[in-house]
Design a protein around this motif. Structure first.
Motif, short mmCIF file in Angstrom:
data_model
loop_
_atom_site.label_atom_id
_atom_site.label_comp_id
_atom_site.label_asym_id
_atom_site.label_seq_id
_atom_site.Cartn_x
_atom_site.Cartn_y
_atom_site.Cartn_z
N UNK A 1 0.86 -1.23 0.05
CA UNK A 1 -0.07 -0.19 0.03
C UNK A 1 0.98 1.19 0.02
N UNK A 2 0.23 2.45 0.23
CA UNK A 2 1.03 3.57 0.18
C UNK A 2 1.71 3.75 1.42
N UNK A 3 1.32 3.00 2.37
CA UNK A 3 2.27 2.93 3.55
C UNK A 3 3.78 2.74 3.45
N UNK A 4 4.09 1.89 2.49
CA UNK A 4 5.37 1.47 1.95
C UNK A 4 5.83 1.99 0.72
N UNK A 5 4.78 2.05 -0.13
CA UNK A 5 5.40 2.59 -1.60
C UNK A 5 5.16 3.86 -2.07
N UNK A 6 4.89 4.73 -0.83
CA UNK A 6 5.06 6.12 -1.27
C UNK A 6 6.63 6.53 -1.25
N UNK A 7 6.92 7.47 -2.47
CA UNK A 7 8.40 7.80 -2.46
C UNK A 7 8.79 8.38 -1.09
N UNK A 8 10.18 7.99 -0.84
CA UNK A 8 10.84 8.34 0.37
C UNK A 8 10.26 7.75 1.62
N UNK A 9 9.46 6.42 1.54
CA UNK A 9 9.24 5.86 2.73
C UNK A 9 10.45 5.08 3.33
N UNK A 10 10.22 4.79 4.69
CA UNK A 10 11.17 4.19 5.27
C UNK A 10 11.46 2.92 4.70
N UNK A 11 10.24 2.19 4.32
CA UNK A 11 10.31 0.89 3.50
C UNK A 11 11.27 0.77 2.51
N UNK A 12 11.17 1.76 1.53
CA UNK A 12 11.65 1.77 0.29
C UNK A 12 13.27 2.45 0.67
N UNK A 13 13.67 3.15 1.56
CA UNK A 13 14.93 3.39 1.99
C UNK A 13 15.62 2.17 2.27
N UNK A 14 14.97 1.25 3.27
CA UNK A 14 15.44 0.15 3.76
C UNK A 14 15.81 -0.77 2.66
N UNK A 15 14.78 -0.97 1.67
CA UNK A 15 14.79 -2.01 0.59
C UNK A 15 16.09 -1.71 -0.42
N UNK A 16 16.26 -0.35 -0.83
CA UNK A 16 17.28 0.08 -1.39
C UNK A 16 18.69 0.01 -1.12
N UNK A 17 18.72 0.17 0.58
CA UNK A 17 20.00 -0.16 1.01
C UNK A 17 20.28 -1.58 1.29
N UNK A 18 19.51 -2.24 1.89
CA UNK A 18 19.64 -3.59 2.07
C UNK A 18 19.49 -4.62 1.23
N UNK A 19 18.52 -4.47 0.31
CA UNK A 19 18.39 -5.61 -0.80
C UNK A 19 19.07 -5.32 -1.94
N UNK A 20 18.97 -4.00 -2.47
CA UNK A 20 19.49 -3.47 -3.65
C UNK A 20 20.86 -3.16 -3.40
N UNK A 21 21.20 -3.01 -2.18
CA UNK A 21 22.61 -2.71 -1.94
C UNK A 21 23.11 -1.40 -2.68
N UNK A 22 22.36 -0.53 -2.70
CA UNK A 22 22.88 0.64 -3.55
C UNK A 22 23.75 1.79 -2.61
N UNK A 23 24.51 2.42 -3.12
CA UNK A 23 24.97 3.57 -2.51
C UNK A 23 24.09 4.77 -2.33
N UNK A 24 24.39 5.62 -1.20
CA UNK A 24 23.42 6.65 -0.75
C UNK A 24 23.14 7.58 -2.02
N UNK A 25 24.39 7.92 -2.66
CA UNK A 25 24.11 8.87 -3.69
C UNK A 25 22.93 8.30 -4.90
#
Length: 234
Positions: A102-126
């Motif tokens: 839902x929007x709780x996780x898939x709205x831009x800049x959500x905490x869930x998406x930040x964690x997904x990009x960092x922990x799952x996709x292993x992307x750098x901060x920039x």
């Protein structure tokens, strides 16, 4: 064997699989998919593409017969009401529900998406910062996905990608399947919350799917529009 011959064989297998696949209404309840084959089906979902790589879905596999029965009264597409059988709920080897974020996780800049990009996709901060901006533009300006309902609907559309890949993978292995939209959304959400600990603020049911082996041959031959009726070349 030449590469052209191998390619032709693969093409034939793909077309055969799609001709084999049909929306199976009743499965042979005595035949079960083995663990290795079903893991391959699950891997086809896990490896499916998604917009921005956000994977806005979760898969709930319901194997306990008693828990499947919790959905029977309001899952008219899988309860056999139309043919007097136990339906897919009662006969499928494996029964799954694809849940849409839902929007709780898939709205831009959500905490869930930040964690997904960092922990799952292993992307750098920039890179995460760049994607956050691009994803916000995509939601707000490009596709006008605003509000929880629209975001949930977008996630549900994404969930159909792994759904299709799972059914195609199954067909290639000679395993039957049936996608199911015949259910009452609100009652399904209540059961998911009360009996499966699925938070409705985070997940909503998108579509169900059953897998197994057909009890009978399809009653009707597969019919589709011809390619020239379906495709426009420009």
């Amino acid at each position: 064997m030449t590469q052209q011959a191998v390619t032709s064989d693969i093409q034939d297998l793909i077309v055969q699989a799609f001709n084999f696949r049909h929306a199976t209404k009743v499965f042979d309840a005595d035949r079960k998919i083995n663990d290795s084959e079903f893991e391959t089906i699950l891997q086809s979902a896990r490896l499916s593409p998604s917009s921005f790589g956000m994977e806005p879905w979760h898969l709930l596999v319901v194997q306990d017969p008693a828990k499947r029965e919790l959905f029977r009264d309001f899952t008219w597409g899988a309860n056999g009401a139309f043919n007097g059988s136990a339906g897919q709920l009662g006969t499928a080897s494996h029964f799954a529900i694809l849940l849409a974020h839902t929007g709780a996780t898939m709205t831009h800049h959500s905490d869930y998406l930040q964690k997904h990009m960092k922990d799952v996709k292993q992307l750098p901060d920039d890179v995460i910062g760049f994607i956050n901006g691009a994803y916000q533009k995509f939601q707000e300006q490009d596709f006008h996905i605003e509000g929880d309902r629209q975001i949930t609907d977008w996630s549900a559309r994404q969930a159909y990608i792994p759904l299709a890949n799972m059914m195609t993978t199954a067909a290639l292995m000679g395993i039957d399947s049936c996608p199911i939209e015949g259910f009452e959304m609100d009652k399904t959400s209540v059961v998911l919350a009360e009996h499966f600990d699925i938070d409705p603020a985070i997940y909503q049911p998108a579509v169900m799917v059953a897998f197994g082996y057909r009890a009978d041959a399809p009653a009707h031959p597969k019919t589709r529009r011809a390619l020239d009726q379906m495709v426009t070349w420009a």
